[in-house]
Structure formats: C-alpha cells, structure tokens
Design a protein around this motif. Structure first.
Motif, PDB file in Angstrom:
ATOM      1  N   GLN A   1      -6.053  -3.665   2.211  1.00 16.94           N
ATOM      2  CA  GLN A   1      -5.758  -2.437   3.232  1.00 16.94           C
ATOM      3  C   GLN A   1      -6.433  -3.076   4.886  1.00 16.94           C
ATOM      4  O   GLN A   1      -6.571  -2.854   5.484  1.00 16.94           O
ATOM      5  CB  GLN A   1      -6.129  -1.357   3.022  1.00 16.94           C
ATOM      6  CG  GLN A   1      -4.389  -0.853   3.868  1.00 16.94           C
ATOM      7  CD  GLN A   1      -3.497  -1.132   4.247  1.00 16.94           C
ATOM      8  OE1 GLN A   1      -2.850  -1.310   3.386  1.00 16.94           O
ATOM      9  NE2 GLN A   1      -3.624  -1.009   5.940  1.00 16.94           N
TER      10      GLN A   1
ATOM     11  N   THR B   1       0.813  -1.237  -0.122  1.00 17.96           N
ATOM     12  CA  THR B   1       0.280   0.136   0.202  1.00 17.96           C
ATOM     13  C   THR B   1       0.483   1.261  -0.274  1.00 17.96           C
ATOM     14  O   THR B   1       0.472   2.323  -1.319  1.00 17.96           O
ATOM     15  CB  THR B   1      -0.796  -0.560   1.903  1.00 17.96           C
ATOM     16  OG1 THR B   1      -1.981  -1.334   1.372  1.00 17.96           O
ATOM     17  CG2 THR B   1      -1.772   1.071   1.012  1.00 17.96           C
TER      18      THR B   1
ATOM     19  N   TYR C   1      -4.059   3.255   0.720  1.00 14.68           N
ATOM     20  CA  TYR C   1      -3.295   4.114   1.194  1.00 14.68           C
ATOM     21  C   TYR C   1      -3.914   5.426   2.306  1.00 14.68           C
ATOM     22  O   TYR C   1      -3.292   5.462   3.842  1.00 14.68           O
ATOM     23  CB  TYR C   1      -2.199   5.213  -0.245  1.00 14.68           C
ATOM     24  CG  TYR C   1      -1.018   5.762   0.613  1.00 14.68           C
ATOM     25  CD1 TYR C   1       0.046   5.048   0.818  1.00 14.68           C
ATOM     26  CD2 TYR C   1      -1.415   7.082   0.743  1.00 14.68           C
ATOM     27  CE1 TYR C   1       1.038   6.170   1.430  1.00 14.68           C
ATOM     28  CE2 TYR C   1      -0.776   8.037   1.354  1.00 14.68           C
ATOM     29  CZ  TYR C   1       0.974   7.287   1.650  1.00 14.68           C
ATOM     30  OH  TYR C   1       2.201   8.160   1.933  1.00 14.68           O
TER      31      TYR C   1
END
Length: 197
Positions: A152, A15, A68
C-alpha cells in the motif's frame, strides 16, 4: 506512469478487499469475546486457548488493516509543519515520509520477523501457557501484515507522484462517503419504514 497508476489501482483494490474482509474478523472477535466472557462468568470456565485466539484475531485485524488505514488516510499525522505548506508541499512531505521512514521501517520489520516465523513453524512452537495454541500463525501475521503495508505504501507513493504530475486526483483528500456506522443506521431506518424490523 500510466502502468504505475494501474498497478496502484490493483493494489488499492486488494487493500480494499482485505479491509472489507477484516470487518468480518471484527464480528468474529466480538462474538468470541462475548462467548468467552459468558463461559467464564456463568459457568466458571476459562481457557488459555480462548484468550490466545482472541489475541490472534486482534493481531489479524490490526496488521491486515494497516494498509487499509494508510489508503483511507486515517493514519496518524502530525501537521505542525505540513498544515502551513501548500498542497504540493504536503505531498512532498508524504513522499519523503514514505521513502525515508515508512518503507525502511516496514521492510526491516518484515525481513526481521520472517526468520522468527520460520523458526516457530519449523519447531512447531507452542504457547508457554497451559492449553495454549501453536504460535507460528501469530508469527506469520507480522511479516504478512507488513508486506501488505509495503504494497500500500508503494501505491500511495505512485498516487502522490501522479498527483504532482497532474495525472490523478489528490490522494490525501478524504472521501466524503458515509461511514460504515452511518450506512448501518440508514439501513436499519429503511427496514423499519418497510416494517421489516
């Protein structure tokens, strides 16, 4: 749990790389948008392909950086209830939010957008605008972006469970690192002092 935390670190590294690479896409968008504006207002030339390319690049930035943003804890939070709870209570709210809201939504969008991409790719779908681009790259960005967000989310879930077990630091603690803008200002100042600029 150690293996899961290693997996989380691997996902975070991926990420991080995607987030850092997206910085260059932002630069490309700025340059592309500037060139498009100069062509339009200086030479009275415009193209639907130029506009659509900008939209594609904006889509890449948004979708590639959603994971992110989650990793950096920069996503939108509504802390009306959570701010009154202990850190463990806040972590539990995050865990429940990831499991019952974020993951189902992201999985649903990823799964439902895949056939749309396949259809566009198989049919070599083109934009309805004259001189527009092919559509399947834009359609592909949606399932890929949500797949990255799901990865993520898994990492964030692991880190929060690890925190509750006392195996890792608080994953909601924002790093006290300098922003990219602050780093750039310091770099420019340092170069001015050396006489390089």
């Amino acid at each position: 749990m150690d293996n899961l935390l290693k997996l989380s670190r691997l996902i975070d590294a991926l990420t991080e790389r995607i987030g850092k690479a997206s910085i260059w896409v932002v630069l490309v968008v700025v340059l592309f948008s500037s060139a498009n504006a100069i062509l339009r207002y200086t030479f009275n030339y415009s193209s639907n392909a130029f506009l659509e390319a900008q939209w594609y690049l904006f889509g890449i930035i948004f979708l590639a950086c959603s994971g992110y943003t989650l990793m950096r804890n920069e996503h939108v939070r509504i802390d009306l209830v959570a701010s009154r709870l202990s850190k463990r209570g806040q972590i539990w709210i995050d865990i429940l939010g990831i499991i019952f809201f974020l993951m189902p939504m992201a999985i649903a969008i990823m799964v439902l957008s895949w056939p749309v991409f396949v259809h566009a790719f198989a049919g070599n779908e083109m934009s309805n605008s004259p001189g527009g681009l092919i559509v399947w790259p834009a359609r592909l960005m949606i399932p890929l972006g949500f797949a990255l967000l799901i990865l993520q989310a898994i990492s964030e879930l692991i880190k929060r469970i690890g925190f509750l077990k006392g195996l890792c630091p608080d994953p909601t603690q924002k790093a006290e690192a300098k922003s990219a803008e602050e780093e750039l200002v310091e770099l420019i100042k340092a170069r001015k002092e050396k006489g390089e600029v």
